[in-house]
Design a protein around this motif. Structure first.
Motif, PDB file in Angstrom:
ATOM      1  N   LEU A  37      -4.334  -7.481  -3.020  1.00 56.62           N
ATOM      2  CA  LEU A  37      -4.786  -6.266  -2.344  1.00 56.62           C
ATOM      3  C   LEU A  37      -5.131  -6.617  -0.898  1.00 56.62           C
ATOM      4  O   LEU A  37      -5.797  -7.621  -0.640  1.00 56.62           O
ATOM      5  CB  LEU A  37      -6.002  -5.672  -3.056  1.00 56.62           C
ATOM      6  CG  LEU A  37      -5.843  -5.362  -4.542  1.00 56.62           C
ATOM      7  CD1 LEU A  37      -7.163  -4.882  -5.136  1.00 56.62           C
ATOM      8  CD2 LEU A  37      -4.761  -4.312  -4.754  1.00 56.62           C
ATOM      9  N   THR A  38      -4.673  -5.784   0.035  1.00 58.85           N
ATOM     10  CA  THR A  38      -4.910  -6.030   1.456  1.00 58.85           C
ATOM     11  C   THR A  38      -5.642  -4.860   2.076  1.00 58.85           C
ATOM     12  O   THR A  38      -5.232  -3.701   1.909  1.00 58.85           O
ATOM     13  CB  THR A  38      -3.592  -6.261   2.213  1.00 58.85           C
ATOM     14  OG1 THR A  38      -2.890  -7.355   1.610  1.00 58.85           O
ATOM     15  CG2 THR A  38      -3.847  -6.573   3.676  1.00 58.85           C
ATOM     16  N   CYS A  39      -6.759  -5.164   2.746  1.00 58.04           N
ATOM     17  CA  CYS A  39      -7.526  -4.133   3.453  1.00 58.04           C
ATOM     18  C   CYS A  39      -7.031  -4.105   4.898  1.00 58.04           C
ATOM     19  O   CYS A  39      -7.249  -5.046   5.664  1.00 58.04           O
ATOM     20  CB  CYS A  39      -9.016  -4.467   3.407  1.00 58.04           C
ATOM     21  SG  CYS A  39     -10.096  -3.185   4.089  1.00 58.04           S
ATOM     22  N   SER A  40      -6.344  -3.059   5.248  1.00 60.21           N
ATOM     23  CA  SER A  40      -5.720  -2.998   6.574  1.00 60.21           C
ATOM     24  C   SER A  40      -6.248  -1.806   7.363  1.00 60.21           C
ATOM     25  O   SER A  40      -6.808  -0.860   6.810  1.00 60.21           O
ATOM     26  CB  SER A  40      -4.203  -2.897   6.436  1.00 60.21           C
ATOM     27  OG  SER A  40      -3.846  -1.696   5.792  1.00 60.21           O
ATOM     28  N   THR A  41      -6.025  -1.864   8.679  1.00 59.59           N
ATOM     29  CA  THR A  41      -6.435  -0.794   9.577  1.00 59.59           C
ATOM     30  C   THR A  41      -5.491  -0.761  10.757  1.00 59.59           C
ATOM     31  O   THR A  41      -4.885  -1.773  11.125  1.00 59.59           O
ATOM     32  CB  THR A  41      -7.877  -0.990  10.084  1.00 59.59           C
ATOM     33  OG1 THR A  41      -8.200   0.044  11.001  1.00 59.59           O
ATOM     34  CG2 THR A  41      -8.042  -2.344  10.738  1.00 59.59           C
TER      35      THR A  41
END
Length: 274
Positions: A37-41
């Motif tokens: 899981l990748t938390c991106s912005t």
């Protein structure tokens, strides 16, 4: 225009929080595999930014990490849930969640045999890998039985099949969850098992032994009739013996019986005539 620290923090929050999102790779997760899981912005965050992860609204851990990824190796069904992320200082404003669903091959595959007796009574025998093996199930010829296969799978089972095993050889009997034998014959005896299959894999149940025996009514009659005759003769002999014993006892204890009296009366009459 001048802004104090609170205004700057609020502006920063409004700028980056809507842009946070979680991406999952791979998108389809299978039990025993790995997922990241990748938390991106879309915003550029400083190198000192740290992250925290949530599962079903609760922190996965209380530690903030500089890595914006969260990996699970050898994933299990218990890892299923809604995952989201947040950046340090804005823990109470997590991103939208992504749903992690775990696929798995059929398991707990069970063979269920329903036996329908002529009188209408139904008996069910379950045999599975989690239950003790059934030694033998014997039924009379011409009895009706139904075999049903059940399994836990995700996604659902798409193919069921039934097999009959005699020795080391297995034969496909039918495709489908149920297999019915409406008029069992001795030739239907054997070891039965089923297979359950979905897009992840296939498993099979334990074998269910079935023995069909033939009832020879002619042989039973040939044995039964002479037995009845023998019993009848024995009863008649006992009754005759008892009557004879009673008569013999009566002669010695109660005087002459009716037959003796008749002979005596006949002798007396003849003497008078002479």
């Amino acid at each position: 225009m001048f802004y104090n620290g609170d205004h700057i923090s609020l502006a920063f929050s409004l700028l980056i929080l809507p842009a946070l999102r979680v991406m999952m790779s791979p998108k389809t997760v299978t039990e025993g595999r790995s997922v990241t899981l990748t938390c991106s912005t879309t915003c550029s965050l400083g190198n000192s930014t740290t992250y925290i992860w949530y599962k079903n609204g609760l922190p996965v851990s209380t530690t903030h990490t500089p890595d914006n990824t969260f990996s699970i190796n050898k994933i299990r069904v218990t890892d299923e849930g809604r995952y989201s992320c947040a950046v340090t200082g804005h823990d109470d404003h997590p991103s939208d969640f992504v749903i992690l669903s775990v696929r798995y091959a059929p398991r707990n595959t069970t063979a269920l045999l329903s036996l329908y007796i002529n009188e209408g009574t139904s008996v069910a025998v379950i045999c599975s890998k989690d239950a003790p093996a059934l030694l033998s199930l014997s039924i009379k010829e011409h009895t009706s039985v139904t075999l049903t296969c059940s399994s836990d799978a995700k996604p659902s089972v798409r193919h069921y099949s039934w097999y009959k095993k005699i020795g080391a050889k297995s034969s496909l009997m039918v495709f489908g969850q149920n297999y019915s034998i409406t008029d069992a014959k001795v030739a239907d005896s054997g070891q039965y098992y089923c297979k359950a299959e979905n897009i992840v894999g296939v498993t099979e149940s334990s074998t269910l032994p079935l023995n069909v025996y033939k009832v020879t009514t002619g042989l039973r009659s040939a044995v039964l009739v002479p037995a009845i005759i023998v019993v009848a003769i024995a009863v008649s002999f006992v009754c005759w013996w008892r009557r004879t014993a009673e008569r013999a006892s009566g002669v010695h204890s109660q005087g002459p019986d009716a037959t003796s009296l008749w002979h005596m009366h006949s002798s007396e009459s003849q003497s008078k005539i002479i």
